[in-house]
Design an enzyme around this catalytic site. Structure first.
Site, mmCIF file in Angstrom:
data_model
loop_
_atom_site.group_PDB
_atom_site.id
_atom_site.type_symbol
_atom_site.label_atom_id
_atom_site.label_comp_id
_atom_site.label_asym_id
_atom_site.label_seq_id
_atom_site.Cartn_x
_atom_site.Cartn_y
_atom_site.Cartn_z
ATOM 1 N N SER A 123 0.811 -1.145 0.119
ATOM 2 C CA SER A 123 -0.048 -0.025 -0.093
ATOM 3 C C SER A 123 0.735 1.299 -0.052
ATOM 4 O O SER A 123 0.014 2.404 -0.046
ATOM 5 C CB SER A 123 -1.030 -0.089 1.135
ATOM 6 O OG SER A 123 -0.122 -0.088 2.519
ATOM 7 N N HIS A 144 -3.310 -3.496 -5.554
ATOM 8 C CA HIS A 144 -3.683 -3.036 -4.250
ATOM 9 C C HIS A 144 -5.095 -3.347 -4.066
ATOM 10 O O HIS A 144 -5.866 -2.399 -4.558
ATOM 11 C CB HIS A 144 -3.312 -1.688 -4.266
ATOM 12 C CG HIS A 144 -3.211 -1.086 -2.978
ATOM 13 N ND1 HIS A 144 -3.594 0.373 -2.669
ATOM 14 C CD2 HIS A 144 -3.163 -1.635 -1.587
ATOM 15 C CE1 HIS A 144 -3.576 0.583 -1.438
ATOM 16 N NE2 HIS A 144 -3.672 -0.314 -0.884
ATOM 17 N N GLU A 156 -6.442 -1.084 -7.026
ATOM 18 C CA GLU A 156 -5.838 -0.141 -7.608
ATOM 19 C C GLU A 156 -4.673 -1.109 -8.513
ATOM 20 O O GLU A 156 -3.882 -1.649 -7.668
ATOM 21 C CB GLU A 156 -4.824 0.844 -6.809
ATOM 22 C CG GLU A 156 -5.897 1.828 -6.296
ATOM 23 C CD GLU A 156 -5.031 2.831 -5.148
ATOM 24 O OE1 GLU A 156 -5.669 3.939 -5.120
ATOM 25 O OE2 GLU A 156 -3.946 2.493 -4.669
ATOM 26 N N ASN A 194 -4.560 6.607 -1.321
ATOM 27 C CA ASN A 194 -4.025 7.148 0.037
ATOM 28 C C ASN A 194 -3.348 8.595 -0.315
ATOM 29 O O ASN A 194 -3.076 9.338 0.788
ATOM 30 C CB ASN A 194 -2.840 6.052 0.490
ATOM 31 C CG ASN A 194 -3.383 5.155 1.150
ATOM 32 O OD1 ASN A 194 -4.607 5.397 1.738
ATOM 33 N ND2 ASN A 194 -2.780 4.039 1.357
HETATM 34 P P1 NAI Z 1 -0.700 -9.113 8.532
HETATM 35 O O1 NAI Z 1 0.551 -9.006 9.253
HETATM 36 O O2 NAI Z 1 -2.083 -9.321 8.816
HETATM 37 O O3 NAI Z 1 -0.233 -10.403 7.515
HETATM 38 C C1 NAI Z 1 0.977 -10.429 6.632
HETATM 39 C C2 NAI Z 1 1.410 -12.086 6.743
HETATM 40 O O4 NAI Z 1 2.457 -12.192 6.031
HETATM 41 C C3 NAI Z 1 1.662 -12.799 8.303
HETATM 42 O O5 NAI Z 1 0.819 -13.785 8.312
HETATM 43 C C4 NAI Z 1 3.029 -12.817 8.032
HETATM 44 O O6 NAI Z 1 3.525 -14.125 8.736
HETATM 45 C C5 NAI Z 1 3.302 -13.332 6.662
HETATM 46 N N1 NAI Z 1 4.440 -13.071 6.107
HETATM 47 C C6 NAI Z 1 5.574 -12.194 6.545
HETATM 48 N N2 NAI Z 1 6.741 -12.460 5.719
HETATM 49 C C7 NAI Z 1 6.537 -13.278 5.065
HETATM 50 C C8 NAI Z 1 7.109 -13.748 4.037
HETATM 51 N N3 NAI Z 1 8.518 -13.516 3.813
HETATM 52 N N4 NAI Z 1 6.786 -14.721 3.321
HETATM 53 C C9 NAI Z 1 5.357 -15.449 3.558
HETATM 54 N N5 NAI Z 1 4.707 -15.075 4.543
HETATM 55 C C10 NAI Z 1 5.187 -13.828 5.186
HETATM 56 O O7 NAI Z 1 -0.601 -7.946 7.245
HETATM 57 P P2 NAI Z 1 -1.531 -7.250 6.212
HETATM 58 O O8 NAI Z 1 -2.612 -6.325 6.969
HETATM 59 O O9 NAI Z 1 -2.384 -8.665 5.691
HETATM 60 O O10 NAI Z 1 -0.870 -6.695 5.155
HETATM 61 C C11 NAI Z 1 -0.137 -7.594 4.187
HETATM 62 C C12 NAI Z 1 0.251 -6.785 3.202
HETATM 63 O O11 NAI Z 1 -0.879 -5.962 2.518
HETATM 64 C C13 NAI Z 1 1.158 -5.203 3.401
HETATM 65 O O12 NAI Z 1 2.102 -5.070 2.359
HETATM 66 C C14 NAI Z 1 0.358 -4.177 3.655
HETATM 67 O O13 NAI Z 1 0.839 -3.053 3.536
HETATM 68 C C15 NAI Z 1 -0.844 -4.474 2.689
HETATM 69 N N6 NAI Z 1 -1.860 -3.795 2.672
HETATM 70 C C16 NAI Z 1 -2.809 -3.776 3.991
HETATM 71 C C17 NAI Z 1 -3.803 -3.266 3.987
HETATM 72 C C18 NAI Z 1 -4.526 -3.191 5.237
HETATM 73 O O14 NAI Z 1 -5.636 -2.566 5.534
HETATM 74 N N7 NAI Z 1 -4.217 -4.185 6.281
HETATM 75 C C19 NAI Z 1 -4.538 -2.644 2.802
HETATM 76 C C20 NAI Z 1 -3.919 -2.666 1.720
HETATM 77 C C21 NAI Z 1 -2.683 -3.423 1.416
#
Ligand code: NAI
Length: 509
Positions: A123, A144, A156, A194
């Site tokens: 994001s 996105h 996006e 954003n």
């Molecule tokens: P989260 O922390 O809930 O989930 C991330 C997951 O990725 C975790 O389960 C973690 O164990 C896993 N992980 C970390 N490193 C890893 C790797 N090298 N290989 C495989 N798994 C790995 O985070 P969330 O909120 O789901 O966000 C994930 C991505 O999406 C980030 O890049 C974030 O910026 C993006 N994003 C998040 C939004 C939100 O509202 N939370 C909205 C839009 C995008």
């Protein structure tokens, strides 16, 4: 351009909130979905939760039982990235860290086939930077999604400098085939949403800083007059001030401290205090069983004035005159600056000057301004500001006038541009700048703000409906009053006006 075919394999890397949502949507759309996470059990848990969600959808009659079973069976946890070798699309939703993402994609490049598309759900990180060290950066694209993924329609589709148009088009078509509303955008800080949403928070924080009203009142004005689903303060409390402040700071830094994105000391103080919003029980509001939500300010009932005069020529004024007609007034048409005139009061739509400034310029002390209304015919509230020199009788007449037409009347202190007008003008300005800089099309920015953050109208369609001249006037007056570069007018707005002074628009009628 064709979407990836149904039945083909999509791998989702990272099974947190976003990865699970993306997996659910892809499986529902008919893909074989492989889920990977480095955290033990994370992918299994995600699949379990998705199964529960499907069951609820079946209960509510929004999904067939067979369809749900089939979708559930299409989800599979993989224990190693190598098992993603047959995927045609890999969507990364891991931790928001450039190095981690680069490492992951470098590894994936050695595993997947030549025609596989690599997508990142980042994001805030540059898609160009994530792809920079790949052997074939042209196949890396931003996809996105918004949280919660199954409910939010916007995707996006972000092209980095090296992303091939074909890859972006396939991902766009794929998102569309999943029932989403995708938009193309260039990899720039904040992408569309954003970036363009910043003024929704920033202007509210400025209004609070300048004591225009308290938070409950400003929220009510943005909801009831502006038609926004949530007011900016309740929304910031929901997002969390740590998250919202950090996005603001990162966009500000990424645009080399452009004053348009300046973070607010008010939000900094909330973060300093640990008042992060709902999740900590306190932000702008207090939460918890014993916390009462404060009521917005509304004026006490005032007498209905007897007569009304109306100088037409401005849509917002004419629409109010129409509503007042329905309340039993028979406005006498007069030649004057567009406005409503009753018992000495001259009531105008805010043009970015304060009522006090306007009273002085017009030579009319009893000047009162009203804020922009999304829907003058149906709005439940109207916000008014009175000039410092305005007398009580004129003020009470204006209050009584609008109350008689069913409005709750809220008084804002006399800040330039009021609340909704100032916010919408700044949203439209930012949207116009994004278009001017080739980040996205006018259509894309409007879809993005409606589908990504639930705005009641796209900022450019809103600018069209009130007239680009009015938007430019508001911004120019704000710039003159504050003397700040923050309110500078987008060159595209000025250009459109210069090329077609009467009919300038972003969208065809
Ligand atoms: P989260 O922390 O809930 O989930 C991330 C997951 O990725 C975790 O389960 C973690 O164990 C896993 N992980 C970390 N490193 C890893 C790797 N090298 N290989 C495989 N798994 C790995 O985070 P969330 O909120 O789901 O966000 C994930 C991505 O999406 C980030 O890049 C974030 O910026 C993006 N994003 C998040 C939004 C939100 O509202 N939370 C909205 C839009 C995008």
């Amino acid at each position: 351009m064709h979407a990836i075919p149904p039945g083909s394999t999509v791998a989702v890397i990272g099974s947190g909130a976003m990865g699970a949502g993306i997996a659910q949507v892809a499986a529902t759309a008919g893909h074989q979905v492989l889920l990977f996470d480095t955290r033990p059990d994370a992918a299994d848990k995600a699949i379990l939760e998705i199964g529960k969600t499907y069951a609820k959808l079946v209960e509510k009659g929004r999904m067939g039982a067979v369809e749900s079973d089939l979708a559930r069976e299409r989800l599979k946890r993989i224990a190693s990235l190598h098992e993603a070798a047959g995927a045609v699309l890999v969507i990364e939703a891991i931790v928001e860290d450039l190095d981690a993402k680069r490492l992951l994609f470098a590894e994936l490049e050695g595993i997947v086939g030549d025609r596989c598309i690599l997508a990142t759900n980042t994001s805030s990180i540059s898609v160009t930077a994530i792809g920079a060290q790949l052997r074939r950066p042209e196949r890396l694209v931003g996809m996105h999604f918004f949280n919660p993924v199954p409910l939010m329609a916007l995707v996006e589709v972000i092209s980095g400098l090296a992303t091939s148009r074909e890859v972006a088009n396939v991902v766009h078509a794929t998102a569309e085939s999943w029932g989403k509303s995708p938009v193309h955008a260039k990899s720039t800080p904040g992408f569309i949403v954003n970036r363009v949403a910043r003024p929704y928070y920033a202007e509210a924080l400025r209004l609070l800083l300048e004591q225009a009203a308290d938070v409950a009142t400003l929220d009510a004005v943005m909801r009831d007059c502006g038609g926004f689903r949530m007011g900016p303060f309740e929304l910031m409390d929901l997002i969390g001030h740590d998250v919202n402040f950090s996005v603001t700071n990162s966009v500000f830094a990424a645009y080399y401290n452009d004053p348009r994105f300046t973070p607010s000391i008010l939000q900094q103080e909330l973060v300093n205090a640990g008042f992060l919003g709902r999740k900590t029980g306190r932000g702008f509001y207090r939460y918890g069983d014993d916390a009462a939500k404060p009521a917005p300010q509304s004026e006490a009932p005032s007498q209905k004035p007897s007569a009304l005069r109306h100088a037409g020529g401005l849509g917002a004024v004419d629409a109010l005159a129409e509503r007042l007609r329905g309340a039993g007034f028979d406005p006498v048409a007069i030649e004057a600056a567009p406005g409503l005139y009753c018992e000495g009061a001259a009531i105008h739509l805010t043009d970015g000057r304060s009522a006090t400034e306007r009273a002085e310029a017009d030579g009319h002390r009893d000047t009162i301004l009203f804020d922009l209304l999304l829907d003058p015919a149906g709005a439940t509230r109207i916000a008014l500001a009175r000039a410092d020199q305005c007398g009580d009788a004129a003020w009470q007449a204006a209050v009584g006038l609008f109350q008689s037409a069913g409005f709750a009347v809220t008084r804002l202190d006399d800040v330039p541009g009021m609340a909704v007008m100032r916010t919408v003008a700044m949203l439209a300005n930012e949207a116009a700048d994004a278009v001017n800089q080739g980040v996205c099309s006018a259509r894309a920015v409007d879809i993005a703000m409606q589908k990504g953050v639930n705005y009641p109208r796209g900022p450019l369609a809103w600018a069209d409906s009130m007239g680009l001249r009015q938007v430019v006037t508001v911004l120019a007056n704000l710039a003159a009053t504050y003397g700040e570069d923050r309110y500078r007018v987008s060159p595209l707005l000025r250009r459109k006006l210069a090329s077609d002074p009467q009919g300038a628009r972003f969208h065809a009628r």
